[in-house]
Scaffold this motif. Structure first.
Motif, PDB file in Angstrom:
ATOM      1  N   ALA A   1       0.823  -1.209   0.000  1.00 25.28           N
ATOM      2  CA  ALA A   1       0.000   0.000   0.000  1.00 25.28           C
ATOM      3  C   ALA A   1       0.861   1.265   0.000  1.00 25.28           C
ATOM      4  N   GLN A   2       1.947   1.237   0.747  1.00 23.21           N
ATOM      5  CA  GLN A   2       2.851   2.386   0.769  1.00 23.21           C
ATOM      6  C   GLN A   2       3.506   2.596  -0.591  1.00 23.21           C
ATOM      7  N   ALA A   3       3.778   1.503  -1.308  1.00 23.67           N
ATOM      8  CA  ALA A   3       4.341   1.622  -2.657  1.00 23.67           C
ATOM      9  C   ALA A   3       3.340   2.269  -3.611  1.00 23.67           C
ATOM     10  N   VAL A   4       2.053   1.953  -3.439  1.00 23.92           N
ATOM     11  CA  VAL A   4       1.022   2.618  -4.250  1.00 23.92           C
ATOM     12  C   VAL A   4       1.025   4.115  -3.953  1.00 23.92           C
ATOM     13  N   GLY A   5       1.208   4.467  -2.680  1.00 22.27           N
ATOM     14  CA  GLY A   5       1.254   5.881  -2.318  1.00 22.27           C
ATOM     15  C   GLY A   5       2.386   6.617  -3.002  1.00 22.27           C
ATOM     16  N   LYS A   6       3.556   5.980  -3.109  1.00 26.43           N
ATOM     17  CA  LYS A   6       4.684   6.615  -3.801  1.00 26.43           C
ATOM     18  C   LYS A   6       4.380   6.765  -5.289  1.00 26.43           C
ATOM     19  N   TRP A   7       3.667   5.796  -5.844  1.00 31.50           N
ATOM     20  CA  TRP A   7       3.272   5.897  -7.259  1.00 31.50           C
ATOM     21  C   TRP A   7       2.329   7.080  -7.452  1.00 31.50           C
ATOM     22  N   LEU A   8       1.367   7.234  -6.559  1.00 33.31           N
ATOM     23  CA  LEU A   8       0.398   8.328  -6.685  1.00 33.31           C
ATOM     24  C   LEU A   8       1.084   9.694  -6.563  1.00 33.31           C
ATOM     25  N   THR A   9       1.982   9.840  -5.591  1.00 34.73           N
ATOM     26  CA  THR A   9       2.649  11.133  -5.416  1.00 34.73           C
ATOM     27  C   THR A   9       3.622  11.411  -6.556  1.00 34.73           C
ATOM     28  N   GLY A  10       4.020  10.383  -7.286  1.00 33.36           N
ATOM     29  CA  GLY A  10       4.903  10.574  -8.432  1.00 33.36           C
ATOM     30  C   GLY A  10       4.188  11.022  -9.685  1.00 33.36           C
ATOM     31  N   LEU A  11       2.841  10.991  -9.676  1.00 32.34           N
ATOM     32  CA  LEU A  11       2.094  11.467 -10.841  1.00 32.34           C
ATOM     33  C   LEU A  11       2.172  12.989 -10.933  1.00 32.34           C
ATOM     34  N   PRO A  12       2.152  13.566 -12.140  1.00 36.36           N
ATOM     35  CA  PRO A  12       2.085  15.017 -12.266  1.00 36.36           C
ATOM     36  C   PRO A  12       0.854  15.553 -11.533  1.00 36.36           C
ATOM     37  N   PRO A  13       0.939  16.723 -10.923  1.00 34.62           N
ATOM     38  CA  PRO A  13      -0.191  17.252 -10.139  1.00 34.62           C
ATOM     39  C   PRO A  13      -1.502  17.284 -10.908  1.00 34.62           C
ATOM     40  N   ASP A  14      -1.442  17.574 -12.215  1.00 33.23           N
ATOM     41  CA  ASP A  14      -2.684  17.661 -12.982  1.00 33.23           C
ATOM     42  C   ASP A  14      -3.193  16.294 -13.439  1.00 33.23           C
TER      43      ASP A  14
ATOM     44  N   VAL B   1       2.099  -3.953 -11.736  1.00 31.61           N
ATOM     45  CA  VAL B   1       2.780  -4.090 -10.440  1.00 31.61           C
ATOM     46  C   VAL B   1       4.210  -3.558 -10.472  1.00 31.61           C
ATOM     47  N   VAL B   2       4.579  -2.834 -11.522  1.00 30.13           N
ATOM     48  CA  VAL B   2       5.938  -2.304 -11.626  1.00 30.13           C
ATOM     49  C   VAL B   2       6.277  -1.441 -10.418  1.00 30.13           C
ATOM     50  N   HIS B   3       5.312  -0.687  -9.917  1.00 34.45           N
ATOM     51  CA  HIS B   3       5.562   0.190  -8.773  1.00 34.45           C
ATOM     52  C   HIS B   3       5.959  -0.610  -7.534  1.00 34.45           C
ATOM     53  N   LEU B   4       5.459  -1.835  -7.409  1.00 33.99           N
ATOM     54  CA  LEU B   4       5.820  -2.665  -6.250  1.00 33.99           C
ATOM     55  C   LEU B   4       7.271  -3.113  -6.331  1.00 33.99           C
ATOM     56  N   HIS B   5       7.703  -3.527  -7.502  1.00 36.84           N
ATOM     57  CA  HIS B   5       9.099  -3.950  -7.675  1.00 36.84           C
ATOM     58  C   HIS B   5      10.050  -2.759  -7.499  1.00 36.84           C
ATOM     59  N   ARG B   6       9.627  -1.622  -8.025  1.00 36.18           N
ATOM     60  CA  ARG B   6      10.483  -0.439  -7.963  1.00 36.18           C
ATOM     61  C   ARG B   6      10.697   0.015  -6.532  1.00 36.18           C
ATOM     62  N   GLU B   7       9.649  -0.109  -5.703  1.00 33.16           N
ATOM     63  CA  GLU B   7       9.756   0.342  -4.318  1.00 33.16           C
ATOM     64  C   GLU B   7      10.190  -0.772  -3.373  1.00 33.16           C
ATOM     65  N   GLY B   8      10.419  -1.956  -3.909  1.00 36.52           N
ATOM     66  CA  GLY B   8      10.876  -3.058  -3.079  1.00 36.52           C
ATOM     67  C   GLY B   8       9.788  -3.783  -2.327  1.00 36.52           C
ATOM     68  N   ALA B   9       8.535  -3.475  -2.620  1.00 38.66           N
ATOM     69  CA  ALA B   9       7.428  -4.173  -1.964  1.00 38.66           C
ATOM     70  C   ALA B   9       7.141  -5.479  -2.696  1.00 38.66           C
ATOM     71  N   PRO B  10       6.910  -6.572  -1.977  1.00 38.19           N
ATOM     72  CA  PRO B  10       6.634  -7.855  -2.632  1.00 38.19           C
ATOM     73  C   PRO B  10       5.367  -7.779  -3.483  1.00 38.19           C
ATOM     74  N   ALA B  11       5.412  -8.321  -4.678  1.00 39.35           N
ATOM     75  CA  ALA B  11       4.246  -8.330  -5.572  1.00 39.35           C
ATOM     76  C   ALA B  11       3.605  -9.704  -5.515  1.00 39.35           C
ATOM     77  N   THR B  12       2.795  -9.933  -4.503  1.00 42.17           N
ATOM     78  CA  THR B  12       2.138 -11.226  -4.349  1.00 42.17           C
ATOM     79  C   THR B  12       0.930 -11.316  -5.268  1.00 42.17           C
ATOM     80  N   LYS B  13       0.491 -12.556  -5.517  1.00 38.30           N
ATOM     81  CA  LYS B  13      -0.677 -12.758  -6.367  1.00 38.30           C
ATOM     82  C   LYS B  13      -1.648 -13.757  -5.747  1.00 38.30           C
ATOM     83  N   GLN B  14      -1.730 -13.773  -4.423  1.00 42.23           N
ATOM     84  CA  GLN B  14      -2.674 -14.673  -3.793  1.00 42.23           C
ATOM     85  C   GLN B  14      -4.107 -14.284  -4.144  1.00 42.23           C
ATOM     86  N   GLU B  15      -4.963 -15.299  -4.192  1.00 39.94           N
ATOM     87  CA  GLU B  15      -6.386 -15.030  -4.365  1.00 39.94           C
ATOM     88  C   GLU B  15      -6.895 -14.286  -3.151  1.00 39.94           C
ATOM     89  N   ASP B  16      -7.918 -13.453  -3.329  1.00 36.44           N
ATOM     90  CA  ASP B  16      -8.539 -12.770  -2.209  1.00 36.44           C
ATOM     91  C   ASP B  16      -9.166 -13.799  -1.281  1.00 36.44           C
TER      92      ASP B  16
END
Length: 242
Positions: free
Chosen positions: A51-64, A221-236
């Motif tokens: 989830a924290q890796a998603v946050g870094k992806w969001l803040t990396g988007l251009p403001p607009d 899931v590129v953002h997960l690898h880039r931030e070092g967060a594990p990219a799991t694929k377990q079923e919900d």
């Protein structure tokens, strides 16, 4: 009606239920022993990192290009994912029960083996009807879930014309939003569903072109690898047994 400018769906991070369910399926068990009710299953430590890796992806988007609002499933794991991803972003978060995961009724907490062993008639009925239309007793079909997703998306278009919206939800939500955004047939949706496991904290997004939403990302899931967060694929935890 005005179309959204941009729509994204983030699947929640790995939950403690994901871990238990995966162990039950691979261990050949019939039941999934999760102590909490489905709505109260929390994120695992891995899920929090995702989830924290998603946050870094969001803040990396251009403001607009950042989302103007986040709409979140009421389940604990999705609220925790959104809270961590949106922390410090200034993006407002709204919880909407129409984004809850598909309700499985009598199939809840059973593995695929468990459904076949304990509810053979339901196992056969599901095989005959297919995932899109099969409604387990006390639960929902995918078509049922689509009714609430259609209503939610219609309201979002009305309330945020030309807007940018991110949803935090579940595996089925990602697939069904794609079905709606790309106007897929049942057969096309099922082909994608059978070939794809939506990863925890994956990002799927569509951008408007000529008045129509076009796919920009799917199960990314590129953002997960880039931030070092594990990219799991377990079923919900409440994923339908296959």
């Amino acid at each position: 009606m005005e179309q959204l400018q941009w729509l994204a769906v983030v699947r929640h991070g790995q939950s403690t239920g994901n871990v238990i369910a995966e162990a039950a399926e691979t261990g050949g068990l019939e039941a999934i022993d999760i102590p909490e009710r489905d709505a109260d299953v929390p994120l695992s430590d891995t899920g929090r990192e995702q989830a924290q890796a998603v946050g870094k992806w969001l803040t990396g988007l251009p403001p607009d290009e950042r989302p103007e609002i986040a709409v979140v499933s009421p389940y604990l794991r999705t609220r925790q994912t959104a809270g961590l991803a949106l922390e410090g972003s200034g993006i407002p978060m709204v919880v909407d029960e129409r984004l809850r995961d598909r309700e499985l009724g009598v199939l809840d907490l059973l593995t695929g083996r468990g459904v076949q062993a304990r509810l053979p008639d339901e196992f056969a009925r599901r095989a005959r009807l297919g995932k899109f239309y099969y409604r387990p007793p006390g639960g929902e079909s995918w078509a049922d879930v689509l009714l609430r997703l259609r209503a939610l998306l219609r309201e979002l278009r009305e309330d945020h014309p030309d807007g940018r919206v991110v949803l935090f939800a579940h595996e089925a939500t990602v697939l069904l939003v794609r079905y709606l955004a790309e106007q897929l047939s049942e057969a096309e949706l099922m082909e994608i569903a059978h070939a794809t496991t939506i990863a925890n904290c994956s990002i799927s997004a569509w951008r408007r072109h000529d008045g129509t939403l076009r796919a920009e990302l799917f199960n990314e899931v590129v953002h997960l690898h880039r931030e070092g967060a594990p990219a799991t694929k377990q079923e919900d935890v409440d994923a339908e047994p296959v």
